[in-house]
Design an enzyme around this catalytic site. Structure first.
Site, PDB file in Angstrom:
ATOM      1  N   ASP A  14       0.824  -1.226   0.000  1.00 53.59           N
ATOM      2  CA  ASP A  14       0.000   0.000   0.000  1.00 53.59           C
ATOM      3  C   ASP A  14       0.851   1.266   0.000  1.00 53.59           C
ATOM      4  OD1 ASP A  14      -2.138  -1.800   0.281  1.00 53.59           O
ATOM      5  OD2 ASP A  14      -2.068  -1.662   2.455  1.00 53.59           O
ATOM      6  N   GLU A 186     -10.715   1.299  -5.003  1.00 50.67           N
ATOM      7  CA  GLU A 186     -10.195   1.753  -3.709  1.00 50.67           C
ATOM      8  C   GLU A 186      -8.902   2.544  -3.953  1.00 50.67           C
ATOM      9  OE1 GLU A 186      -9.021  -1.687  -1.353  1.00 50.67           O
ATOM     10  OE2 GLU A 186      -8.539  -2.813  -3.178  1.00 50.67           O
TER      11      GLU A 186
END
Length: 524
Positions: A14, A186
């Site tokens: 991430d 997302e």
């Protein structure tokens, strides 16, 4: 010069990247591990070092009781007018259709901190990103979670203005996009260039269908048009590629106008299982702008490259990390994390016996609350970890040793304990999807003052060893399967990676201590 991928090996997912002056920083997720968020530093995009863990106080981040693969999800870094901003999510529940989570922001004048107490933002979804517009206004973007039946759980990207003076979100919440047909939209990151607002999204889910998609709009709140040749990056439909799960990007521009994207990737075991005990890692790709104003991989196509042209920047190396940690420093190095709780003198000490890491036993390896564990990531499929421990258990409830840990459900543990027949002895505990087992081989070490423990990882296999003197080694237990320590083992949906750790348990509550003399991590 080439950049060799992954740039952040082992569990480092991430990635959120920024440049401030001549320095580049990447923040990655840490989930249930404390301190929260790991920030990495580079000056040339080639060489990277772990720099700091900003969420280092319980007042900023309380992880007690969070589920495995809960805790800190997808932090995002930004910088504006002398202040660093770090957004992060604390996922406190992820059972069934619900996501119980809370989003916060902390600030600092230096990337190394200290970072402020957290400001609560919202709880509507995860992956939130703070965009600083050129007119001084700030906007928070995040995905929206919808638990309802017959609804898409990933219910689009929403935005709301953030007022830094009032330290809160203000004004209406607006849905800006529901993503593309790739689904699972997302990871929003927003950039402004040449009159357009660019929205970079993660799509397809964080598994093998992962992708990075770009959109743009003339206004920050949309409407956003989709890149006609989306996605920019993906390895979906290419199971042979060495960097799987490519997606969830973040953009960087060098002072020379060169553009790069850092992104998630995963290197899999060579047995065709699709499993990666190293977890999701971070790679980087060079990008170019088309005449129509869209980004493309400089290498062409949509597949990530293992070797990428480096930018036109001076090379900047960092000192090599030593293989051995002798525990001589006053605090644990940046490589070490503890599980859910901060290190403090009540259970972890580098002072009580100088040159040793002293751990006082607490709860079991299945606990989500107070475990006595210090651990670090493994970065390679071929590596070895070693320690030496002094420990005198008097009861079967007391254990200490060397653990290869994915989460509370899946781990391998070479531990010293005591029982009525063998006395002080060595044995291996295996937890497979929460099913506890003790392997048959048990080795008496009665009378040993010190015991040396080692784990050797070679691709798909793990072998434990022990020694009385650190010179003559013996194997213990069978060859074990590393795939057990992976995200998708037996279909589980988890997001971390393998840690090698030192731990102690005293389930009777007397907090018997174990002293660890050193810890070696070496790649083979």
């Amino acid at each position: 010069m080439k950049i060799h991928n992954p740039i952040l090996r082992g569990f480092n997912p991430d990635a959120s990247a920024i440049r401030v002056g001549e320095d580049y920083y990447i923040a990655t997720s840490t989930f249930e591990w404390f301190p929260g968020v790991l920030i990495h530093h580079s000056k040339d995009l080639v060489h990277w070092r772990p720099l700091s863990r900003p969420l280092n106080r319980v007042s900023q981040l309380d992880l007690r009781g969070v589920p495995s693969s809960g805790g800190v999800w997808a932090p995002s870094l930004s910088y504006d007018n002398g202040t660093f901003y770090l957004c992060f999510t604390n996922v406190v529940g992820r059972k069934g259709v619900y996501k119980d989570l809370h989003n916060y922001i902390v600030t600092a004048s230096s990337i190394e901190g200290p970072w402020s107490e957290p400001i609560y933002l919202n709880s509507s979804g995860f992956d939130h990103f703070l965009f600083h517009d050129t007119d001084g206004r700030k906007y928070l973007f995040n995905m929206q979670w919808d638990f309802r039946k017959n609804k898409s759980r990933f219910a689009g990207i929403i935005m709301q203005e953030y007022n830094p003076e009032e330290r809160k979100l203000t004004g209406p919440v607006k849905l800006v996009t529901q993503g593309t047909d790739l689904g699972v939209t997302e990871g929003p990151m927003v950039y402004k260039k040449d009159g357009f607002y660019y929205l970079l999204l993660a799509e397809g889910g964080t598994g093998i269908n992962h992708a990075a998609t770009l959109m743009r709009a003339e206004s920050v709140d949309g409407p956003y048009e989709v890149d006609p040749d989306y996605p920019i990056l993906t390895t979906r439909n290419h199971p042979e590629h060495p960097l799987q799960k490519a997606g969830h990007g973040s953009l960087l521009e060098t002072p020379n106008g060169e553009w790069y994207m850092v992104h998630i990737c995963s290197r899999q075991l060579p047995d065709g299982s699709g499993l990666s005990p190293l977890g999701r890692e971070t790679s980087i790709q060079k990008l170019v702008w088309t005449e129509a104003g869209w980004l493309r991989l400089a290498s062409g196509g949509k597949l990530p490259e293992l070797a990428v042209p480096a930018p036109e920047l001076p090379s900047h190396l960092f000192p090599e990390e030593p293989e051995r940690d002798d525990f001589d420093a006053p605090a644990l190095s940046v490589h070490w994390h503890t599980l859910r709780i901060p290190a403090n003198e009540s259970w972890l000490s580098l002072k009580e016996r100088p040159g040793f890491l002293r751990l006082r036993g607490q709860e079991s390896l299945y606990s989500l609350h107070r475990q006595s564990m210090a651990a670090r990531r493994i970065h390679s499929f071929q590596c070895e970890v070693e320690t030496c421990v002094e420990y005198e258990p008097v009861h079967f409830n007391q254990m200490a040793g060397l653990v290869l840990y994915y989460d509370d459900q899946d781990h391998y543990y070479l531990r010293i304990s005591h029982d009525e027949t063998l006395g002080k002895h060595l044995a291996i505990i295996v937890s497979d999807q929460g099913q506890y087992d003790e392997l048959d081989q048990k080795v008496s070490i009665a009378g040993w003052e010190r015991c040396y423990l080692k784990a050797t990882i070679d691709g798909v296999t793990l072998q434990f060893h022990y020694s009385k003197d650190g010179a003559e080694w013996n194997t213990i237990g069978p060859v074990l399967y590393m795939g057990l320590l992976a995200d998708e083992y037996k279909g589980k949906l988890s997001f971390t990676g393998t840690f090698a750790g030192l731990c102690a348990q005293d389930i009777s509550g007397t907090m018997l201590h174990a002293d660890f003399d050193y810890f070696d991590y070496r790649e083979l």
